[in-house]
Design a protein around this motif. Structure first.
Motif, mmCIF file in Angstrom:
data_model
loop_
_atom_site.group_PDB
_atom_site.id
_atom_site.type_symbol
_atom_site.label_atom_id
_atom_site.label_comp_id
_atom_site.label_asym_id
_atom_site.label_seq_id
_atom_site.Cartn_x
_atom_site.Cartn_y
_atom_site.Cartn_z
ATOM 1 N N THR A 100 -5.012 12.128 -6.864
ATOM 2 C CA THR A 100 -4.701 13.176 -5.913
ATOM 3 C C THR A 100 -5.984 13.829 -5.401
ATOM 4 O O THR A 100 -7.039 13.665 -5.995
ATOM 5 N N GLY A 101 -5.867 14.545 -4.296
ATOM 6 C CA GLY A 101 -6.986 15.331 -3.806
ATOM 7 C C GLY A 101 -7.575 14.902 -2.482
ATOM 8 O O GLY A 101 -8.464 15.560 -1.967
ATOM 9 N N ASP A 102 -7.101 13.801 -1.901
ATOM 10 C CA ASP A 102 -7.619 13.359 -0.602
ATOM 11 C C ASP A 102 -6.838 14.070 0.500
ATOM 12 O O ASP A 102 -5.975 13.507 1.153
ATOM 13 N N ILE A 103 -7.153 15.331 0.715
ATOM 14 C CA ILE A 103 -6.420 16.195 1.631
ATOM 15 C C ILE A 103 -6.470 15.695 3.070
ATOM 16 O O ILE A 103 -5.488 15.732 3.794
ATOM 17 N N ASN A 104 -7.634 15.217 3.504
ATOM 18 C CA ASN A 104 -7.770 14.777 4.889
ATOM 19 C C ASN A 104 -7.524 13.278 5.080
ATOM 20 O O ASN A 104 -7.705 12.744 6.164
ATOM 21 N N ASN A 105 -7.108 12.599 4.025
ATOM 22 C CA ASN A 105 -6.767 11.172 4.048
ATOM 23 C C ASN A 105 -7.855 10.298 4.657
ATOM 24 O O ASN A 105 -7.573 9.364 5.404
ATOM 25 N N ASP A 106 -9.114 10.575 4.275
ATOM 26 C CA ASP A 106 -10.216 9.750 4.755
ATOM 27 C C ASP A 106 -10.603 8.658 3.758
ATOM 28 O O ASP A 106 -11.539 7.913 3.980
ATOM 29 N N GLY A 107 -9.859 8.567 2.650
ATOM 30 C CA GLY A 107 -10.121 7.528 1.656
ATOM 31 C C GLY A 107 -11.034 7.953 0.525
ATOM 32 O O GLY A 107 -11.376 7.147 -0.335
ATOM 33 N N TYR A 108 -11.432 9.217 0.522
ATOM 34 C CA TYR A 108 -12.333 9.746 -0.511
ATOM 35 C C TYR A 108 -11.829 11.096 -0.984
ATOM 36 O O TYR A 108 -11.334 11.883 -0.188
ATOM 37 N N VAL A 109 -11.997 11.380 -2.264
ATOM 38 C CA VAL A 109 -11.845 12.748 -2.740
ATOM 39 C C VAL A 109 -13.273 13.268 -2.820
ATOM 40 O O VAL A 109 -14.067 12.811 -3.637
ATOM 41 N N GLU A 157 0.855 -1.183 0.000
ATOM 42 C CA GLU A 157 0.000 0.000 0.000
ATOM 43 C C GLU A 157 0.891 1.234 0.000
ATOM 44 O O GLU A 157 1.824 1.334 0.793
ATOM 45 N N VAL A 158 0.586 2.170 -0.909
ATOM 46 C CA VAL A 158 1.313 3.432 -0.984
ATOM 47 C C VAL A 158 0.365 4.537 -0.531
ATOM 48 O O VAL A 158 -0.769 4.624 -1.010
ATOM 49 N N GLN A 159 0.856 5.354 0.397
ATOM 50 C CA GLN A 159 0.084 6.506 0.847
ATOM 51 C C GLN A 159 0.909 7.758 0.597
ATOM 52 O O GLN A 159 2.131 7.722 0.667
ATOM 53 N N HIS A 160 0.194 8.839 0.326
ATOM 54 C CA HIS A 160 0.844 10.120 0.097
ATOM 55 C C HIS A 160 0.039 11.193 0.798
ATOM 56 O O HIS A 160 -1.163 11.046 1.004
ATOM 57 N N ARG A 161 0.669 12.289 1.117
ATOM 58 C CA ARG A 161 0.044 13.321 1.956
ATOM 59 C C ARG A 161 -1.270 13.870 1.432
ATOM 60 O O ARG A 161 -2.104 14.320 2.200
ATOM 61 N N ASN A 162 -1.504 13.864 0.131
ATOM 62 C CA ASN A 162 -2.751 14.428 -0.379
ATOM 63 C C ASN A 162 -3.360 13.580 -1.495
ATOM 64 O O ASN A 162 -4.032 14.090 -2.384
#
Length: 144
Positions: free
Chosen positions: A83-92, A34-39
């Protein structure tokens, strides 16, 4: 799935490779990556990756289908995480969009701004449009 290991790494923009040392991986066992990124949307490998010789290798950029559920987008012909999931809740979604819009309206800028989706140092209409488009596509995390 249980989390085996987590590491923070810096993407090497010259080689396109990030190396991660996972001390808990066992030879002969396969693991999802799994890769996660800040936004951005967390992105999982399309299938488990075999650990062999204390090494696992996986390339998300060879095809959109390398991500679980083909959960990537082509950017300049290269498969990329959404990109675009600023709050990292799994949704844009609208919460992300509003945060980016507010920063754009306030002319927020700088070298490491979460709402700067294209990393050009300025939160502008391009970032707002990227978030809007991904929100309209109902982009969400796809997990195995």
């Amino acid at each position: 799935y249980n989390i085996l290991d987590t590491k923070k790494v810096v993407y090497d923009s010259l080689t396109g490779i990030s190396q991660v040392n996972l001390i808990n991986a066992v030879n002969g066992i396969s693991y999802y990556i799994e890769v996660q990124h800040r936004n951005s949307i967390a992105t999982w490998s399309s299938a488990p990756v075999l650990c062999s010789g204390n090494v696992m290798s996986f390339d998300f950029t060879t095809a959109v289908s390398q991500a679980y559920g083909s959960n990537q987008i082509l950017v300049g012909g290269i498969p990329s995480i959404y990109t675009g999931d600023i709050n990292n809740d799994g949704y844009v979604n609208v919460a992300d969009f509003i945060t980016i819009y507010n920063d754009e309206s306030s002319f927020v800028n700088g070298p490491y701004v979460t709402t700067d989706l294209n990393f050009d140092g300025l939160v502008d209409i391009l970032d707002v449009l990227a978030a809007y488009n991904n929100s309209a596509l109902f982009v969400t995390v796809q997990r195995p």
